[in-house]
Write a protein that holds these residues in place. Structure first.
Motif, PDB file in Angstrom:
ATOM      1  N   ASP A  44       2.014   2.197  -3.331  1.00 22.29           N
ATOM      2  CA  ASP A  44       0.933   2.611  -4.238  1.00 22.29           C
ATOM      3  C   ASP A  44       0.680   4.115  -4.059  1.00 22.29           C
ATOM      4  O   ASP A  44      -0.349   4.536  -3.537  1.00 22.29           O
ATOM      5  CB  ASP A  44      -0.323   1.788  -3.930  1.00 22.29           C
ATOM      6  CG  ASP A  44      -1.503   2.150  -4.821  1.00 22.29           C
ATOM      7  OD1 ASP A  44      -1.281   2.432  -6.012  1.00 22.29           O
ATOM      8  OD2 ASP A  44      -2.640   2.163  -4.313  1.00 22.29           O
ATOM      9  N   LYS A  45       1.648   4.909  -4.539  1.00 19.68           N
ATOM     10  CA  LYS A  45       1.618   6.365  -4.294  1.00 19.68           C
ATOM     11  C   LYS A  45       0.379   7.031  -4.897  1.00 19.68           C
ATOM     12  O   LYS A  45      -0.138   8.003  -4.345  1.00 19.68           O
ATOM     13  CB  LYS A  45       2.875   7.024  -4.877  1.00 19.68           C
ATOM     14  CG  LYS A  45       4.172   6.500  -4.266  1.00 19.68           C
ATOM     15  CD  LYS A  45       4.479   7.164  -2.927  1.00 19.68           C
ATOM     16  CE  LYS A  45       5.788   6.680  -2.348  1.00 19.68           C
ATOM     17  NZ  LYS A  45       5.628   5.948  -1.080  1.00 19.68           N
ATOM     18  N   ASP A  46      -0.058   6.534  -6.046  1.00 25.87           N
ATOM     19  CA  ASP A  46      -1.205   7.172  -6.721  1.00 25.87           C
ATOM     20  C   ASP A  46      -2.540   6.673  -6.183  1.00 25.87           C
ATOM     21  O   ASP A  46      -3.591   7.020  -6.721  1.00 25.87           O
ATOM     22  CB  ASP A  46      -1.142   6.930  -8.234  1.00 25.87           C
ATOM     23  CG  ASP A  46       0.128   7.517  -8.829  1.00 25.87           C
ATOM     24  OD1 ASP A  46       0.630   8.495  -8.258  1.00 25.87           O
ATOM     25  OD2 ASP A  46       0.622   6.977  -9.846  1.00 25.87           O
ATOM     26  N   ARG A  47      -2.479   5.817  -5.162  1.00 27.99           N
ATOM     27  CA  ARG A  47      -3.715   5.318  -4.529  1.00 27.99           C
ATOM     28  C   ARG A  47      -4.638   4.634  -5.545  1.00 27.99           C
ATOM     29  O   ARG A  47      -5.830   4.932  -5.626  1.00 27.99           O
ATOM     30  CB  ARG A  47      -4.478   6.474  -3.839  1.00 27.99           C
ATOM     31  CG  ARG A  47      -3.678   7.151  -2.733  1.00 27.99           C
ATOM     32  CD  ARG A  47      -3.616   6.255  -1.516  1.00 27.99           C
ATOM     33  NE  ARG A  47      -2.951   6.865  -0.373  1.00 27.99           N
ATOM     34  CZ  ARG A  47      -1.697   6.586   0.009  1.00 27.99           C
ATOM     35  NH1 ARG A  47      -0.950   5.751  -0.685  1.00 27.99           N
ATOM     36  NH2 ARG A  47      -1.193   7.129   1.093  1.00 27.99           N
ATOM     37  N   ASN A  48      -4.023   3.732  -6.314  1.00 24.78           N
ATOM     38  CA  ASN A  48      -4.826   3.003  -7.310  1.00 24.78           C
ATOM     39  C   ASN A  48      -5.490   1.762  -6.733  1.00 24.78           C
ATOM     40  O   ASN A  48      -6.448   1.248  -7.286  1.00 24.78           O
ATOM     41  CB  ASN A  48      -3.948   2.595  -8.504  1.00 24.78           C
ATOM     42  CG  ASN A  48      -3.592   3.800  -9.355  1.00 24.78           C
ATOM     43  OD1 ASN A  48      -4.439   4.676  -9.551  1.00 24.78           O
ATOM     44  ND2 ASN A  48      -2.356   3.861  -9.818  1.00 24.78           N
ATOM     45  N   LYS A  59      -7.934  -0.162  -4.745  1.00 27.76           N
ATOM     46  CA  LYS A  59      -9.236   0.228  -4.196  1.00 27.76           C
ATOM     47  C   LYS A  59      -9.620  -0.623  -2.991  1.00 27.76           C
ATOM     48  O   LYS A  59     -10.392  -0.188  -2.146  1.00 27.76           O
ATOM     49  CB  LYS A  59     -10.326   0.122  -5.281  1.00 27.76           C
ATOM     50  CG  LYS A  59     -10.350   1.333  -6.201  1.00 27.76           C
ATOM     51  CD  LYS A  59     -10.919   2.539  -5.491  1.00 27.76           C
ATOM     52  CE  LYS A  59     -10.464   3.915  -5.911  1.00 27.76           C
ATOM     53  NZ  LYS A  59      -9.696   4.216  -7.027  1.00 27.76           N
ATOM     54  N   HIS A 110      -3.211   4.624   3.635  1.00 27.59           N
ATOM     55  CA  HIS A 110      -3.957   4.346   2.399  1.00 27.59           C
ATOM     56  C   HIS A 110      -5.456   4.263   2.706  1.00 27.59           C
ATOM     57  O   HIS A 110      -5.850   3.884   3.804  1.00 27.59           O
ATOM     58  CB  HIS A 110      -3.466   3.017   1.821  1.00 27.59           C
ATOM     59  CG  HIS A 110      -3.712   2.852   0.368  1.00 27.59           C
ATOM     60  ND1 HIS A 110      -4.973   2.711  -0.148  1.00 27.59           N
ATOM     61  CD2 HIS A 110      -2.854   2.814  -0.694  1.00 27.59           C
ATOM     62  CE1 HIS A 110      -4.884   2.584  -1.473  1.00 27.59           C
ATOM     63  NE2 HIS A 110      -3.603   2.651  -1.820  1.00 27.59           N
ATOM     64  N   ASN A 111      -6.278   4.617   1.711  1.00 32.18           N
ATOM     65  CA  ASN A 111      -7.720   4.583   1.972  1.00 32.18           C
ATOM     66  C   ASN A 111      -8.422   3.365   1.358  1.00 32.18           C
ATOM     67  O   ASN A 111      -9.626   3.389   1.126  1.00 32.18           O
ATOM     68  CB  ASN A 111      -8.375   5.879   1.483  1.00 32.18           C
ATOM     69  CG  ASN A 111      -8.177   6.065  -0.011  1.00 32.18           C
ATOM     70  OD1 ASN A 111      -7.508   5.239  -0.654  1.00 32.18           O
ATOM     71  ND2 ASN A 111      -8.740   7.113  -0.571  1.00 32.18           N
ATOM     72  N   ALA A 112      -7.652   2.303   1.069  1.00 28.16           N
ATOM     73  CA  ALA A 112      -8.269   1.105   0.470  1.00 28.16           C
ATOM     74  C   ALA A 112      -9.311   0.520   1.419  1.00 28.16           C
ATOM     75  O   ALA A 112      -9.165   0.575   2.643  1.00 28.16           O
ATOM     76  CB  ALA A 112      -7.188   0.064   0.181  1.00 28.16           C
ATOM     77  N   LEU A 139       0.840  -1.214   0.000  1.00 31.59           N
ATOM     78  CA  LEU A 139       0.000   0.000   0.000  1.00 31.59           C
ATOM     79  C   LEU A 139       0.868   1.256   0.000  1.00 31.59           C
ATOM     80  O   LEU A 139       0.547   2.246  -0.661  1.00 31.59           O
ATOM     81  CB  LEU A 139      -0.936  -0.005   1.210  1.00 31.59           C
ATOM     82  CG  LEU A 139      -2.045  -1.067   1.197  1.00 31.59           C
ATOM     83  CD1 LEU A 139      -2.844  -1.021   2.492  1.00 31.59           C
ATOM     84  CD2 LEU A 139      -2.978  -0.896   0.004  1.00 31.59           C
TER      85      LEU A 139
END
Ligand SMILES: *Cc1c(COP(=O)(O)O)cnc(C)c1O
Length: 390
Positions: free
Chosen positions: A131-135, A137, A166-168, A128
């Motif tokens: 995953d800098k671009d927050r791809n 989900k 992260h907002n996953a 996570l």
């Protein structure tokens, strides 16, 4: 024609599990009008009651479907086409959920695992953080992988997600732990919990569940994967009126009402304690036989099933056949790459000490008949474990 075997069949696979008489009797009723007043009462009662089993105040959606349906529902309601999903390979069930995600057109990534250990939270945190671009989900994991007998630490995974900032979403499969191993949808900060009827809930196959957080419901308003049968919004709207958007499994809902009553009468703490105690005794047997548990970390031992590796050159399916044909006991097979290598003892659901000892006795006799090297001390060890731990 197969010879009649007298006495009860022992269904000791890790689901479907033995259905108690109380539940069988509750299902055996005339089917009612699923849009009539009587159904509304049943509907509201099970929708409220099932929340206690998931330890949540959020809505729980009930599908007339197998667990696989609820897996699909969890993904199609929260994702748009091509979105990234992070998964972890704890065993056959985790990898099957991953394949389902791929078929739905999601960009799923399966972090490799040994099938002998649970999810490693630091690996989730690292993936996570990268995953800098927050791809990504969602993070989708299996609480208790039924193929490998391994339970993962869900609160630690939640912490790892939070630590990475992260907002996953966190989606968890609890199909073989709900109602047998402590599971807390709210306290553990899970967004979608996937459940099924035929394991710890002691019901026949045919119902499955999504417990959904507010964040998950908000995500479903943006998610664009095609869905109709699985659509949470339609279901939540209909459920408010005490109905379903289509014909529910009316009779299984009678069974569910009874299952919830039974679990709450025993008390969830006692249910979890009973499963732990019986599981300890099963593992004591395996140790005494000098066979190998598939799970390697003590804290990840599953309390709903035990997966036992056989020495090389011995076929686990041949062994299971010997036990079934001689003693009328069904054991679970090795799934995926473990096929033929291990057998699984289901000790979840409506289960007690004599049932466990009967199962272990059949296994011990089967080991002898199959000439599988072992020490014949398993039953004694299980009884000692049960007597010493009340
Ligand atoms: C049984 C099980 C499933 C699959 O459920 P079906 O009802 O067979 O579709 C998925 N995940 C886990 C952990 C299971 O134990």
């Amino acid at each position: 024609m197969q010879q009649l075997q007298s006495g009860r069949h022992f269904l000791q696979i890790p689901g479907p599990t033995n259905v108690p008489d109380r539940i069988l009797r509750s299902i055996e009723r005339p089917t009612i009008d699923h849009r009539g007043p009587e159904f509304k009462g049943l509907c509201f009662e099970v929708l409220e009651g099932i929340k206690e089993i998931f330890q949540t105040r959020e809505p729980v959606i009930i599908y007339p479907a197998s667990g696989t349906g609820a897996w699909e529902a969890a993904l199609v309601n929260t994702h748009s086409s091509g979105e990234k999903v992070l998964m972890y390979d704890t065993g056959h069930f985790a990898s099957t959920w991953y394949k389902l995600a791929i078929k739905l057109g999601l960009d799923a990534q399966l972090l490799p695992g040994s099938w002998r250990e649970g999810v490693k939270p630091d690996e989730i945190e690292q993936a996570l953080s990268e995953d800098k671009d927050r791809n990504i989900k969602s993070v989708c994991v299996v609480h208790n992988d039924t193929a490998t007998g391994i339970t993962s630490d869900i609160p630690a995974i939640r912490k790892a997600i939070d630590k990475s900032g992260h907002n996953a979403l966190l989606c968890v499969d609890t199909i073989s732990s709900l109602g047998s191993i402590d599971y807390r949808h709210d306290d553990w900060g899970v967004d979608v919990t996937v459940g099924g009827s035929q394991k710890g809930l002691m019901l026949p196959p045919g119902l499955s569940f999504n417990a959904v957080s507010k964040i998950a419901i908000a995500a479903s308003e943006r998610a664009n994967l095609p869905r109709s049968y699985w659509d949470w919004q339609d279901m939540l709207k209909a459920n408010k009126e005490g109905v379903f958007p289509y014909t529910p499994s009316t009779n299984l809902l009678y069974g569910l009402r009874e299952a919830i009553r039974m679990l709450l009468e025993e008390g969830l703490d006692q249910v979890f304690y009973r499963h732990g105690r019986l599981a300890d005794a099963a593992r004591a047997s395996v140790k005494a036989w000098e066979l190998e548990l598939n799970a390697v970390n003590l804290r990840e031992y599953s309390n709903s099933l035990t997966a036992v590796l056989l020495p090389k050159k011995h076929d686990a399916d041949e062994f299971r056949k010997v036990v079934l044909e001689n003693f009328n006991v069904s054991l679970g097979n090795g799934l995926g790459k473990l096929n033929g290598k291990l057998f699984r003892i289901g000790h979840l659901g409506d289960f007690n000490e004599p049932m466990l000892l009967g199962t272990l006795g059949a296994i011990e006799m089967g080991l002898e008949l199959s000439k599988i090297p072992h020490r014949p001390d398993g039953l004694r060890a299980a009884m000692d474990s049960l007597v010493n731990k009340n």
